[in-house]
Design an enzyme around this catalytic site. Structure first.
Site, PDB file in Angstrom:
ATOM      1  N   ASP A 273      62.348  59.612  22.571  1.00 60.45           N
ATOM      2  CA  ASP A 273      61.430  58.676  21.886  1.00 60.45           C
ATOM      3  C   ASP A 273      62.190  57.866  20.827  1.00 60.45           C
ATOM      4  O   ASP A 273      61.732  57.702  19.700  1.00 60.45           O
ATOM      5  CB  ASP A 273      60.277  59.433  21.224  1.00 60.45           C
ATOM      6  CG  ASP A 273      59.590  60.396  22.165  1.00 60.45           C
ATOM      7  OD1 ASP A 273      59.413  60.040  23.336  1.00 60.45           O
ATOM      8  OD2 ASP A 273      59.236  61.508  21.728  1.00 60.45           O
TER       9      ASP A 273
ATOM     10  N   GLU B 184      51.534  55.217  27.036  1.00 64.34           N
ATOM     11  CA  GLU B 184      51.950  55.611  25.695  1.00 64.34           C
ATOM     12  C   GLU B 184      53.291  54.954  25.366  1.00 64.34           C
ATOM     13  O   GLU B 184      53.830  54.182  26.163  1.00 64.34           O
ATOM     14  CB  GLU B 184      52.065  57.132  25.595  1.00 64.34           C
ATOM     15  CG  GLU B 184      53.115  57.747  26.503  1.00 64.34           C
ATOM     16  CD  GLU B 184      53.158  59.260  26.437  1.00 64.34           C
ATOM     17  OE1 GLU B 184      52.210  59.863  25.910  1.00 64.34           O
ATOM     18  OE2 GLU B 184      54.146  59.841  26.933  1.00 64.34           O
TER      19      GLU B 184
ATOM     20  N   ASN C 157      44.398  60.666  29.267  1.00 60.27           N
ATOM     21  CA  ASN C 157      45.079  61.247  28.110  1.00 60.27           C
ATOM     22  C   ASN C 157      45.224  60.259  26.963  1.00 60.27           C
ATOM     23  O   ASN C 157      45.124  60.628  25.798  1.00 60.27           O
ATOM     24  CB  ASN C 157      46.475  61.741  28.517  1.00 60.27           C
ATOM     25  CG  ASN C 157      46.421  62.938  29.427  1.00 60.27           C
ATOM     26  OD1 ASN C 157      45.591  62.992  30.323  1.00 60.27           O
ATOM     27  ND2 ASN C 157      47.311  63.896  29.234  1.00 60.27           N
TER      28      ASN C 157
ATOM     29  N   ARG D  59      66.220  65.766  26.833  1.00 56.23           N
ATOM     30  CA  ARG D  59      66.010  64.327  26.980  1.00 56.23           C
ATOM     31  C   ARG D  59      67.012  63.648  26.054  1.00 56.23           C
ATOM     32  O   ARG D  59      66.994  63.868  24.842  1.00 56.23           O
ATOM     33  CB  ARG D  59      64.574  63.943  26.624  1.00 56.23           C
ATOM     34  CG  ARG D  59      63.544  64.516  27.590  1.00 56.23           C
ATOM     35  CD  ARG D  59      62.144  64.049  27.263  1.00 56.23           C
ATOM     36  NE  ARG D  59      61.692  64.548  25.963  1.00 56.23           N
ATOM     37  CZ  ARG D  59      60.540  64.204  25.387  1.00 56.23           C
ATOM     38  NH1 ARG D  59      59.733  63.335  25.978  1.00 56.23           N
ATOM     39  NH2 ARG D  59      60.193  64.712  24.214  1.00 56.23           N
TER      40      ARG D  59
ATOM     41  N   HIS E 135      60.107  56.107  27.051  1.00 59.07           N
ATOM     42  CA  HIS E 135      59.885  55.795  25.637  1.00 59.07           C
ATOM     43  C   HIS E 135      61.154  55.519  24.835  1.00 59.07           C
ATOM     44  O   HIS E 135      61.936  56.397  24.551  1.00 59.07           O
ATOM     45  CB  HIS E 135      59.118  56.943  25.001  1.00 59.07           C
ATOM     46  CG  HIS E 135      58.589  56.586  23.640  1.00 59.07           C
ATOM     47  ND1 HIS E 135      57.752  57.430  22.962  1.00 59.07           N
ATOM     48  CD2 HIS E 135      58.758  55.513  22.837  1.00 59.07           C
ATOM     49  CE1 HIS E 135      57.418  56.887  21.787  1.00 59.07           C
ATOM     50  NE2 HIS E 135      58.028  55.715  21.698  1.00 59.07           N
TER      51      HIS E 135
END
Length: 475
Positions: A40, A217, A179, A313, A279
């Protein structure tokens, strides 16, 4: 005749000497992953010449900051904690997806946090720092950033368009079983929103619902070419995670949901041994010109023990390109390692090559096994809103329709860069991260002629048809 030829050659030399080359882009040779175990990712390049980076850390217990003068340098940069979750209370659970901005003479970070008693009860917060170097001073205590209703909320981001500051985020809607939806509002200063809150996206395509009830998102805004773009992440956060894209005109009412166009297909997804890209953010390279896509992904398909608690990640970066219509073109994730920016063919799986390292003006380009040497490194310099100059790193000369020919099977080679139409190339999106290169003068596409996949196979121009002989990718 020899004297006359010498005079002509001298005139050409004088002309070339007097030609002022436009500024080149930067050769992007980032070694991926850049930062291990950071997801992120948000990067802000400040006027002090530093890149400031924050991201989700695997324990989800802190807001972390680092800085470096180069993008690659962020991987080894010293980190500082701007906030650490307490042992109890509203922020004692998980901390997710911080974003960093510099507004009104101060630094701000926005993030979501939850109590340890209900870790998915994420709410948005902000912290502030007034020091020139925010690595050296304490940040303020977290304050709530209210959105107008209480539900699962995360992934704050902000941007400025035509002097107006906007805030975008993801939140659970009480009206659906998805979601998350995506929302936008005008900002009131740096720490709140005012006026209408508008939903600009919800899950509507099957590729946004893989492994989950439906997710949009991680909004990542980018303003360029007279448009406002918001890349977003969709589906489960494993190998099915991917990027979608919203777009609007920069003159439109961004608080009107009808102003936004949702592109029907994902723009960036798993490929080349890079799984679940998503993201991130956008920045520019050290040249302050070349656009860079920042994202996270894993090196394997199946997270262990699950997508949330698997720590691997990693932050990755690569050049972001622009299509012939001015829209961003994301391409495919580059494989791990220090990837030289080659041009690889879909049919041949070989690369466009300055064959035999021939520096003779007019040398033809050919196919050769991809090896990452300078004969296969190509700098894409974006010019205006439609075309690229493509320069070979070995010769310093540009990919050219040699005779500005409009005849099928025209020669393609390397000549001194002049920005003439014969050296102007546009990117045509062929889906799944593949592109065609259309020459402006010839109005035809770079082609693996006769579908010859052998080393040394000649390349030429041919009417654009989107077949594998005309599909290319970077790396």
């Amino acid at each position: 005749m020899r004297a006359r030829a010498a005079l002509v050659l001298a005139a050409v030399v004088v002309l070339l000497a007097s030609f002022v080359q436009p500024a080149s882009a930067q050769f992007i040779t980032v070694g991926n992953p850049v930062v291990q175990q950071r997801a992120d990712t948000a990067i802000y390049k400040h006027t002090d010449g530093y890149y400031y980076m924050t991201a989700s850390v695997p324990d989800y217990k802190r807001v972390e900051l680092r800085r470096a003068t180069t993008l690659q340098g962020l991987g080894t940069a010293t980190t500082a904690n701007a906030f650490v979750a307490p042992s109890s209370g509203a922020l004692s659970g998980w901390i997710w997806a911080p974003d960093i901005r510099y507004y009104d003479g101060a630094w701000y970070m926005y993030f979501s946090a939850s109590p340890s008693t209900a870790t998915f009860a994420q709410r948005l917060y902000w912290i502030r720092n007034t020091c020139a170097n925010p690595m050296t001073c304490a940040w303020s205590a977290p304050q709530r950033f209210t959105t107008g209703w209480e539900s699962f909320q995360l992934d704050a981001a902000s941007f400025v368009n035509r002097g107006v500051r906007y805030f975008v985020w993801a939140q659970d809607s009480p009206d659906t079983t998805y979601n998350s939806h995506m929302y936008i509002a005008r900002m009131n200063g740096a720490t709140g929103i005012t006026g209408t809150v508008t939903e600009i996206a919800r899950p509507t395509y099957s590729w946004e619902m893989e492994g989950v009830a439906g997710v949009v998102e991680g909004p990542s805004p980018l303003v360029k070419n007279g448009r406002v773009y918001i890349a977003y992440s969709a589906s489960a956060t494993d190998s099915r995670y991917k990027l979608g894209l919203l777009s609007s005109w920069d003159t439109a009412d961004l608080l009107d949901p009808a102003s936004w166009y949702k592109h029907p297909n994902p723009v960036f997804q798993t490929a080349n041994g890079v799984y679940g890209p998503g993201h991130g953010s956008f920045t520019v390279a050290e040249d302050n010109t070349t656009d860079v896509l920042v994202y996270h992904a894993r090196d394997y398909a199946t997270p262990t023990p699950d997508a949330l608690t698997d720590p691997n990640r990693h932050t990755r970066m690569q050049q972001l390109y622009w299509r012939e219509n001015g829209d961003p073109f994301f391409g495919q994730p580059l494989p791990n390692g220090t990837t030289r920016p080659g041009i690889r063919g879909a049919h041949s799986n070989r690369c466009v090559d300055n064959y035999n390292l021939d520096t003779t003006p007019g040398a033809l380009v050919r196919l050769y096994d991809c090896n990452g040497n300078t004969a296969q490194e190509w700098e894409f310099s974006y010019r205006g809103v439609s075309w690229y100059e493509i320069r070979n790193r070995n010769t310093g000369t540009c990919l050219t329709d040699l005779n500005a020919s409009t005849t099928a099977n025209a020669d393609v080679g390397l000549t001194v860069c002049t920005s003439a139409a014969a050296q102007q190339w546009t990117l045509l999106d062929q889906g799944s991260g593949w592109f065609s290169l259309r020459n402006v003068a010839g109005a035809m596409c770079l082609d693996n002629y006769e579908w010859n996949a052998a080393n040394g196979a000649r390349l030429s121009l041919y009417p654009c048809n989107g077949t594998a002989a005309q599909r290319w990718r970077r790396g």
